[in-house]
Design a protein around this motif. Structure first.
Motif, PDB file in Angstrom:
ATOM      1  N   ALA A 132       0.830  -1.201   0.000  1.00 21.91           N
ATOM      2  CA  ALA A 132       0.000   0.000   0.000  1.00 21.91           C
ATOM      3  C   ALA A 132       0.869   1.258   0.000  1.00 21.91           C
ATOM      4  O   ALA A 132       2.007   1.253   0.479  1.00 21.91           O
ATOM      5  CB  ALA A 132      -0.916   0.002   1.216  1.00 21.91           C
ATOM      6  N   PHE A 133       0.307   2.316  -0.543  1.00 24.84           N
ATOM      7  CA  PHE A 133       0.982   3.613  -0.532  1.00 24.84           C
ATOM      8  C   PHE A 133      -0.060   4.719  -0.465  1.00 24.84           C
ATOM      9  O   PHE A 133      -1.233   4.527  -0.805  1.00 24.84           O
ATOM     10  CB  PHE A 133       1.864   3.784  -1.774  1.00 24.84           C
ATOM     11  N   LEU A 134       0.375   5.870  -0.020  1.00 28.76           N
ATOM     12  CA  LEU A 134      -0.511   7.026   0.021  1.00 28.76           C
ATOM     13  C   LEU A 134       0.262   8.270  -0.385  1.00 28.76           C
ATOM     14  O   LEU A 134       1.484   8.334  -0.260  1.00 28.76           O
ATOM     15  CB  LEU A 134      -1.143   7.198   1.400  1.00 28.76           C
ATOM     16  N   ARG A 135      -0.481   9.242  -0.876  1.00 31.92           N
ATOM     17  CA  ARG A 135       0.095  10.519  -1.307  1.00 31.92           C
ATOM     18  C   ARG A 135      -0.908  11.613  -1.015  1.00 31.92           C
ATOM     19  O   ARG A 135      -2.111  11.439  -1.223  1.00 31.92           O
ATOM     20  CB  ARG A 135       0.413  10.479  -2.796  1.00 31.92           C
ATOM     21  N   GLY A 136      -0.425  12.750  -0.539  1.00 29.47           N
ATOM     22  CA  GLY A 136      -1.304  13.858  -0.247  1.00 29.47           C
ATOM     23  C   GLY A 136      -0.563  15.178  -0.316  1.00 29.47           C
ATOM     24  O   GLY A 136       0.677  15.220  -0.291  1.00 29.47           O
ATOM     25  N   GLY A 137      -1.320  16.265  -0.396  1.00 22.37           N
ATOM     26  CA  GLY A 137      -0.678  17.560  -0.460  1.00 22.37           C
ATOM     27  C   GLY A 137      -1.673  18.683  -0.611  1.00 22.37           C
ATOM     28  O   GLY A 137      -2.881  18.510  -0.431  1.00 22.37           O
ATOM     29  N   ALA A 138      -1.149  19.862  -0.947  1.00 21.74           N
ATOM     30  CA  ALA A 138      -1.965  21.055  -1.085  1.00 21.74           C
ATOM     31  C   ALA A 138      -1.430  21.913  -2.220  1.00 21.74           C
ATOM     32  O   ALA A 138      -0.230  21.905  -2.514  1.00 21.74           O
ATOM     33  CB  ALA A 138      -1.976  21.852   0.218  1.00 21.74           C
ATOM     34  N   VAL A 139      -2.335  22.642  -2.860  1.00 26.30           N
ATOM     35  CA  VAL A 139      -1.984  23.581  -3.916  1.00 26.30           C
ATOM     36  C   VAL A 139      -2.471  24.962  -3.492  1.00 26.30           C
ATOM     37  O   VAL A 139      -3.639  25.136  -3.134  1.00 26.30           O
ATOM     38  CB  VAL A 139      -2.622  23.195  -5.260  1.00 26.30           C
ATOM     39  N   PHE A 140      -1.569  25.947  -3.541  1.00 25.00           N
ATOM     40  CA  PHE A 140      -1.936  27.331  -3.279  1.00 25.00           C
ATOM     41  C   PHE A 140      -1.856  28.098  -4.585  1.00 25.00           C
ATOM     42  O   PHE A 140      -0.812  28.122  -5.235  1.00 25.00           O
ATOM     43  CB  PHE A 140      -1.006  27.968  -2.246  1.00 25.00           C
ATOM     44  N   ASP A 152      -2.425  32.683 -12.877  1.00 26.10           N
ATOM     45  CA  ASP A 152      -1.099  32.734 -13.489  1.00 26.10           C
ATOM     46  C   ASP A 152       0.010  32.150 -12.622  1.00 26.10           C
ATOM     47  O   ASP A 152       1.124  31.927 -13.123  1.00 26.10           O
ATOM     48  CB  ASP A 152      -0.733  34.182 -13.842  1.00 26.10           C
ATOM     49  N   PHE A 153      -0.249  31.923 -11.348  1.00 20.62           N
ATOM     50  CA  PHE A 153       0.801  31.389 -10.475  1.00 20.62           C
ATOM     51  C   PHE A 153       0.194  30.465  -9.434  1.00 20.62           C
ATOM     52  O   PHE A 153      -0.835  30.770  -8.820  1.00 20.62           O
ATOM     53  CB  PHE A 153       1.556  32.512  -9.761  1.00 20.62           C
ATOM     54  N   ALA A 154       0.856  29.314  -9.231  1.00 20.29           N
ATOM     55  CA  ALA A 154       0.432  28.366  -8.199  1.00 20.29           C
ATOM     56  C   ALA A 154       1.649  27.579  -7.737  1.00 20.29           C
ATOM     57  O   ALA A 154       2.624  27.411  -8.478  1.00 20.29           O
ATOM     58  CB  ALA A 154      -0.640  27.420  -8.737  1.00 20.29           C
ATOM     59  N   ILE A 155       1.577  27.104  -6.515  1.00 19.31           N
ATOM     60  CA  ILE A 155       2.647  26.292  -5.946  1.00 19.31           C
ATOM     61  C   ILE A 155       2.034  25.095  -5.233  1.00 19.31           C
ATOM     62  O   ILE A 155       0.983  25.212  -4.598  1.00 19.31           O
ATOM     63  CB  ILE A 155       3.525  27.129  -4.983  1.00 19.31           C
ATOM     64  N   MET A 156       2.667  23.935  -5.372  1.00 22.19           N
ATOM     65  CA  MET A 156       2.147  22.688  -4.810  1.00 22.19           C
ATOM     66  C   MET A 156       3.200  22.039  -3.924  1.00 22.19           C
ATOM     67  O   MET A 156       4.386  22.014  -4.265  1.00 22.19           O
ATOM     68  CB  MET A 156       1.774  21.723  -5.939  1.00 22.19           C
ATOM     69  N   ALA A 157       2.760  21.514  -2.795  1.00 16.87           N
ATOM     70  CA  ALA A 157       3.612  20.719  -1.908  1.00 16.87           C
ATOM     71  C   ALA A 157       2.934  19.376  -1.699  1.00 16.87           C
ATOM     72  O   ALA A 157       1.717  19.311  -1.481  1.00 16.87           O
ATOM     73  CB  ALA A 157       3.818  21.419  -0.575  1.00 16.87           C
ATOM     74  N   ASP A 158       3.716  18.290  -1.772  1.00 15.16           N
ATOM     75  CA  ASP A 158       3.124  16.964  -1.587  1.00 15.16           C
ATOM     76  C   ASP A 158       4.107  16.042  -0.888  1.00 15.16           C
ATOM     77  O   ASP A 158       5.313  16.312  -0.819  1.00 15.16           O
ATOM     78  CB  ASP A 158       2.668  16.367  -2.912  1.00 15.16           C
ATOM     79  N   ALA A 199       6.281  24.629  -8.601  1.00 14.83           N
ATOM     80  CA  ALA A 199       5.580  25.879  -8.882  1.00 14.83           C
ATOM     81  C   ALA A 199       5.378  26.042 -10.381  1.00 14.83           C
ATOM     82  O   ALA A 199       6.158  25.517 -11.190  1.00 14.83           O
ATOM     83  CB  ALA A 199       6.358  27.062  -8.321  1.00 14.83           C
ATOM     84  N   ALA A 200       4.335  26.768 -10.756  1.00 12.33           N
ATOM     85  CA  ALA A 200       4.052  27.078 -12.152  1.00 12.33           C
ATOM     86  C   ALA A 200       3.768  28.570 -12.280  1.00 12.33           C
ATOM     87  O   ALA A 200       2.958  29.118 -11.524  1.00 12.33           O
ATOM     88  CB  ALA A 200       2.862  26.268 -12.666  1.00 12.33           C
ATOM     89  N   ASP A 242      -9.380  25.412 -20.497  1.00 12.90           N
ATOM     90  CA  ASP A 242      -9.408  26.480 -19.505  1.00 12.90           C
ATOM     91  C   ASP A 242      -8.442  26.191 -18.362  1.00 12.90           C
ATOM     92  O   ASP A 242      -8.770  26.388 -17.190  1.00 12.90           O
ATOM     93  CB  ASP A 242     -10.834  26.657 -18.950  1.00 12.90           C
ATOM     94  N   SER A 243      -7.251  25.720 -18.659  1.00 14.57           N
ATOM     95  CA  SER A 243      -6.285  25.347 -17.631  1.00 14.57           C
ATOM     96  C   SER A 243      -5.659  26.573 -16.984  1.00 14.57           C
ATOM     97  O   SER A 243      -5.238  27.509 -17.669  1.00 14.57           O
ATOM     98  CB  SER A 243      -5.182  24.468 -18.224  1.00 14.57           C
ATOM     99  N   THR A 244      -5.592  26.555 -15.652  1.00 11.85           N
ATOM    100  CA  THR A 244      -4.916  27.584 -14.889  1.00 11.85           C
ATOM    101  C   THR A 244      -3.566  27.047 -14.417  1.00 11.85           C
ATOM    102  O   THR A 244      -3.201  25.910 -14.704  1.00 11.85           O
ATOM    103  CB  THR A 244      -5.760  27.988 -13.676  1.00 11.85           C
ATOM    104  N   ALA A 245      -2.840  27.879 -13.667  1.00  8.10           N
ATOM    105  CA  ALA A 245      -1.559  27.431 -13.122  1.00  8.10           C
ATOM    106  C   ALA A 245      -1.746  26.223 -12.214  1.00  8.10           C
ATOM    107  O   ALA A 245      -0.935  25.288 -12.225  1.00  8.10           O
ATOM    108  CB  ALA A 245      -0.892  28.572 -12.368  1.00  8.10           C
ATOM    109  N   ALA A 246      -2.821  26.213 -11.422  1.00  5.31           N
ATOM    110  CA  ALA A 246      -3.091  25.065 -10.543  1.00  5.31           C
ATOM    111  C   ALA A 246      -3.367  23.805 -11.346  1.00  5.31           C
ATOM    112  O   ALA A 246      -2.944  22.703 -10.971  1.00  5.31           O
ATOM    113  CB  ALA A 246      -4.271  25.380  -9.623  1.00  5.31           C
ATOM    114  N   ASP A 247      -4.056  23.933 -12.492  1.00  8.45           N
ATOM    115  CA  ASP A 247      -4.314  22.778 -13.348  1.00  8.45           C
ATOM    116  C   ASP A 247      -3.028  22.257 -13.978  1.00  8.45           C
ATOM    117  O   ASP A 247      -2.855  21.053 -14.159  1.00  8.45           O
ATOM    118  CB  ASP A 247      -5.310  23.141 -14.448  1.00  8.45           C
TER     119      ASP A 247
END
Length: 312
Positions: free
Chosen positions: A196-204, A209-215, A240-241, A285-290
């Motif tokens: 088993a494995f798991l993955r999680g995180g957050a996107v701000f 035009d700008f987003a950053i993700m940590a996972d 980051a994007a 309609d993709s944004t930086a978060a997408d």
């Protein structure tokens, strides 16, 4: 007794007045009828046009991204007491769509470094499928993937992963998670990564035009280097994007990932540090978060299986 006499001219005048009133009434009725007919025709036109607009609206819901990039990878492993740095390249892609609450997705990833026979993984490749339900600010569904990794001797280790996933949007922050099971054999001897494995995180996302993700991710198996040899992996990363000032929509991406892989029974381990720089071309309609594609299929079970063979 008085007599009331009406002249012929007055009679003619009355008849003319009545005729004019009749004509006016006919014209008014004709105008009303024409208005009703034109309104009915306009409504019919609306009924005919409306279905033609729906497919275009549905098509606009499809979004995705293609990303190309380069990376530098530093590894340090204890089995052969090897450490070194190598460059490489990667390509990834994703497309998401859906209608009436149903959401689907397809993604893929491939990378190749230049260790060339050193004691480190050389290649990772996978393709993933996603399906579930979603609405305004949420998604919940399933994922499945097939993939493989190549070790230092160019032997491939193939397998699959399946699991559940979800994402919730909270204003500028979205939270996501995946829980799955992977079966990636090492030469068919029930070793590699089977567990088993798991993955999680957050996107701000401060804007489109700008987003950053940590996972972060973690996986455990009872058969790592060999059957009944326990092992696990743990990773953390940030990416980051940022949109570029180009004539077409494009994003520059940058990221860092740390990975740790340990065969606890044999007391062997490996560290991996990876820096990435890429160019992402979105569509729809993709944004930086997408562009960051937080629910991308994880390549870590495949990479862990490759490390299991190298550390053996």
């Amino acid at each position: 007794m008085a007599h009331c006499t009406i002249s012929r001219s007055e009679t003619d005048t009355n008849h003319s007045t009545m005729e004019r009133r009749s004509i006016i009434m006919k014209l008014a009725l004709g105008a009303i009828a024409a208005t009703l007919l034109s309104s009915t025709a306009f409504a019919a036109d609306l009924l005919i046009v409306e279905p033609a607009v729906a497919p275009a609206s549905a098509a606009s819901g499809v979004r995705g991204v293609i990303e190309l990039g380069a990376f530098a990878n530093y590894v340090d492993e204890t089995d052969e007491d090897f450490s070194g740095t190598a460059g490489g390249a990667y390509v990834s892609g994703a497309i998401w769509g859906g209608a009436d609450g149903f959401v689907w997705g397809i993604d893929g990833y491939f990378d190749r470094n230049s260790f060339d026979g050193a004691d480190a993984p050389n290649t990772s490749a996978l393709a993933g499928l996603h399906a579930g339900v979603g609405g305004d600010g949420y998604y919940a569904g399933f994922f499945g993937s097939a993939g493989l990794g190549f070790d230092d001797s160019e032997e491939s280790h193939a397998g699959y992963s399946v699991g559940v996933e979800g994402q919730v949007e909270l204003d500028q922050i979205s939270l996501f998670g995946q829980l799955g099971w992977a079966d990636v054999d090492t030469e068919g001897d029930e070793a590699g990564f089977i567990g088993a494995f798991l993955r999680g995180g957050a996107v701000f996302a401060s804007s489109d035009d700008f987003a950053i993700m940590a996972d972060a991710s973690y996986g455990y198996t009872e058969s790592f280097e060999d059957t009944d040899d326990e092992g696990y992996f743990a990773t953390v990363g940030v990416k980051a994007a940022l949109v570029l000032p180009t004539d077409f929509t494009a994003f520059v991406t940058a990221g860092y990932e740390f990975g740790y892989y340990e065969a606890t029974t044999e007391d062997d381990s490996a560290n991996s540090h990876t820096l990435k720089l890429g160019l992402a071309i979105p569509f729809g309609d993709s944004t930086a978060a997408d562009v960051l594609n937080p629910l991308a299929t994880s390549s870590q079970p495949y990479r862990a299986a490759t490390w299991a063979d190298i550390l053996d």
